[in-house]
Design an enzyme around this catalytic site. Structure first.
Site, PDB file in Angstrom:
ATOM      1  CG  PHE A 224      -1.832  -1.232   1.322  1.00 55.51           C
ATOM      2  CD1 PHE A 224      -2.895  -1.421   0.733  1.00 55.51           C
ATOM      3  CD2 PHE A 224      -1.159  -2.279   2.382  1.00 55.51           C
ATOM      4  CE1 PHE A 224      -3.673  -2.706   1.077  1.00 55.51           C
ATOM      5  CE2 PHE A 224      -1.934  -3.567   2.577  1.00 55.51           C
ATOM      6  CZ  PHE A 224      -3.248  -3.674   1.682  1.00 55.51           C
ATOM      7  CG  ASN A 272      -5.971  -6.705  -3.749  1.00 53.73           C
ATOM      8  OD1 ASN A 272      -5.349  -6.719  -2.819  1.00 53.73           O
ATOM      9  ND2 ASN A 272      -6.795  -6.906  -4.130  1.00 53.73           N
ATOM     10  CB  CYS A 333      -5.418   5.574   8.838  1.00 50.63           C
ATOM     11  SG  CYS A 333      -6.089   4.796   7.303  1.00 50.63           S
TER      12      CYS A 333
HETATM   13  N1  SAH Z   1       1.693   4.139   2.645  1.00 49.06           N
HETATM   14  C1  SAH Z   1       1.265   5.373   2.018  1.00 49.06           C
HETATM   15  C2  SAH Z   1       0.090   5.665   2.442  1.00 49.06           C
HETATM   16  C3  SAH Z   1      -1.000   4.671   1.680  1.00 49.06           C
HETATM   17  S1  SAH Z   1      -2.487   5.122   1.566  1.00 49.06           S
HETATM   18  C4  SAH Z   1       2.398   6.528   2.579  1.00 49.06           C
HETATM   19  O1  SAH Z   1       2.621   6.280   3.785  1.00 49.06           O
HETATM   20  O2  SAH Z   1       2.159   7.697   2.205  1.00 49.06           O
HETATM   21  C5  SAH Z   1      -3.208   3.484   1.158  1.00 49.06           C
HETATM   22  C6  SAH Z   1      -2.923   3.162  -0.602  1.00 49.06           C
HETATM   23  O3  SAH Z   1      -3.142   1.835  -0.482  1.00 49.06           O
HETATM   24  C7  SAH Z   1      -3.470   4.023  -1.566  1.00 49.06           C
HETATM   25  O4  SAH Z   1      -2.402   4.452  -2.213  1.00 49.06           O
HETATM   26  C8  SAH Z   1      -4.262   3.141  -2.166  1.00 49.06           C
HETATM   27  O5  SAH Z   1      -4.163   3.369  -3.727  1.00 49.06           O
HETATM   28  C9  SAH Z   1      -3.793   1.795  -1.944  1.00 49.06           C
HETATM   29  N2  SAH Z   1      -4.489   0.759  -2.010  1.00 49.06           N
HETATM   30  C10 SAH Z   1      -5.863   0.497  -1.635  1.00 49.06           C
HETATM   31  N3  SAH Z   1      -6.095  -0.819  -1.821  1.00 49.06           N
HETATM   32  C11 SAH Z   1      -4.997  -1.541  -2.176  1.00 49.06           C
HETATM   33  C12 SAH Z   1      -4.872  -2.954  -2.442  1.00 49.06           C
HETATM   34  N4  SAH Z   1      -5.939  -3.754  -1.973  1.00 49.06           N
HETATM   35  N5  SAH Z   1      -3.626  -3.362  -2.800  1.00 49.06           N
HETATM   36  C13 SAH Z   1      -2.503  -2.531  -2.689  1.00 49.06           C
HETATM   37  N6  SAH Z   1      -2.988  -0.882  -2.560  1.00 49.06           N
HETATM   38  C14 SAH Z   1      -3.802  -0.648  -2.185  1.00 49.06           C
END
Ligand code: SAH
Length: 389
Positions: A224, A272, A333
């Site tokens: 993520f 994902n 969060c």
């Molecule tokens: N880690 C980042 C913030 C993450 S916010 C930081 O510290 O700046 C969450 C992120 O997860 C978003 O960019 C969103 O696009 C992504 N996301 C949402 N669902 C997801 C999934 N199933 N697999 C991978 N990424 C995902």
């Protein structure tokens, strides 16, 4: 013009006096007629004793949002003072830094207002009519304080619908900035404040990003990743970092950010993260450090159980994927999954993983996201550092 008055019930008075910044509809006596929402009202008890002033909301379940105990005029000088105090705390907490949250809503005694600073640019959220109706004033005051090149309005959030407002996105001052850069410790990041997620980037994790660099080692994995806040810090120390992110746009930005910092050891995978963790485990690959920083899995209480299952699944997989002595930096969060619940689900994941796990550190958001005691909603971010034996 006389100031409109709102009377609150005995229970409301108790809440008000206890310092709770929100008074709900059930605790408001005969809501006044003719108000549009967004007015600053006088708050009185049932007998007409003056209690203070609050933003009035017509549509929301939260009818009053505390502004002052006294009858000081809520005008430009009032907001200038609150903004300056908020900024003074950040200047002291982050000397020389230029990327931080300037205003964290209620916790900075400015209900319904969020202001993030990214170097020469500001990104703002106006979350109810109290701040929406004063957006020109707020933009003027921010201009006076920061002389920004542009102020972006990222009020494109559904919470505004509870207030009878449509989500909205655009510019309050200046021209569309395109990609802007800002620093977190030794890493320079690029973000698009208009097209990016939330206010453009997730400043609440800034201190945790910088902390994570100490744990970059061997083969690291960041799930993520968004635009690489964690991945790039890890990459400064690790042999290789794999970043997994579902959004194409974020992946593209992450690749740019890796290049910008001269980090050629970052592999960005658009996938994902749930699938990636499962498949990688099956393949037998193992990591020295893993970061999990997913989006909120529960926007309301009803979704908590499903959220807990989701968190448990990814944390269990991550624990299984770590080499002995490896580090897991895991965040949530989701306000509705509090710190205790988060720790419980990590206990359960550790038990199921058949690994022994040490809790090294419990962290939250940085000081630029203060928590207002009495308003638990301002405390939402958990970031734990674990060592998997
Ligand atoms: N880690 C980042 C913030 C993450 S916010 C930081 O510290 O700046 C969450 C992120 O997860 C978003 O960019 C969103 O696009 C992504 N996301 C949402 N669902 C997801 C999934 N199933 N697999 C991978 N990424 C995902």
């Amino acid at each position: 013009m006389t100031q409109p008055t709102v009377r609150i019930t005995k229970k409301g008075v108790e809440r008000w006096k206890a310092g709770h910044p929100w008074i709900y509809a059930a605790d408001v006596e005969a809501p006044p007629k003719g108000l549009e929402g967004g007015e600053v009202v006088r708050v009185e008890d049932g007998r007409g004793w003056f209690l203070g002033q609050a933003f009035f909301s017509k549509e929301s379940k939260i009818v009053l949002r505390w502004l002052a105990w006294d009858d000081t005029p809520v005008d430009a000088a009032f907001f200038r003072e609150r903004l300056s105090r908020a900024e003074a705390m950040r200047r002291a907490a982050y000397p020389g830094q230029t990327a931080y949250r300037v205003v964290h809503g209620e916790a900075d005694l400015l209900p319904g207002l969020v202001v993030d600073r990214f170097g020469d640019f500001l990104s703002v959220q106006l979350l109810h009519k109290g701040t929406e109706r004063r957006k020109e004033l707020i933009a003027d005051l921010l201009t006076e304080l920061f002389h920004p090149k542009a102020i972006v309005n990222r009020s494109d959030t559904n919470v505004r619908r509870h207030e009878g407002l449509e989500p909205e996105k655009g510019l309050l001052r200046g021209d569309a900035p395109g990609a802007i850069t800002y620093r977190e410790g030794d890493v320079e990041l690029e973000a698009d404040l208009l097209q990016g997620q939330k206010t453009g980037a997730f400043l609440d994790q800034r201190d945790n990003h910088v902390m994570a660099s100490a744990y970059g080692a061997g083969e690291s994995l960041d799930c993520f990743s968004y635009v690489g806040g964690f991945a790039l810090q890890l990459a400064r120390k690790a042999a290789k970092v794999t970043a997994v992110e579902i959004s194409e746009a974020a992946c593209g930005q992450l690749r740019e950010n890796a290049k910008r910092n001269g980090l050629s050891n970052v592999e960005v995978i658009t996938a994902n993260a749930f699938d990636y963790l499962r498949d990688t485990l099956d393949e037998g690959k193992r990591f020295d450090t893993i970061v999990l920083d997913p989006p909120s899995f529960a926007k309301n209480k009803g979704a908590v159980e499903a959220a807990v299952r989701g968190y448990k699944e990814i944390n269990l997989r991550a624990m299984q994927l770590l080499k002995p002595g490896g580090t897991l930096i895991t965040a949530s969060c989701t306000f509705h999954v509090d710190e205790e619940r988060f720790e419980e689900l990590l206990d359960a994941a550790a038990a199921d993983s058949k690994r022994r796990v040490q809790l090294l550190e419990k962290r939250g958001a940085g000081m630029d996201h203060p928590v207002l005691l009495g308003l638990r909603e301002t405390r939402y971010l958990k970031c734990f550092v674990l060592r998997v034996l």
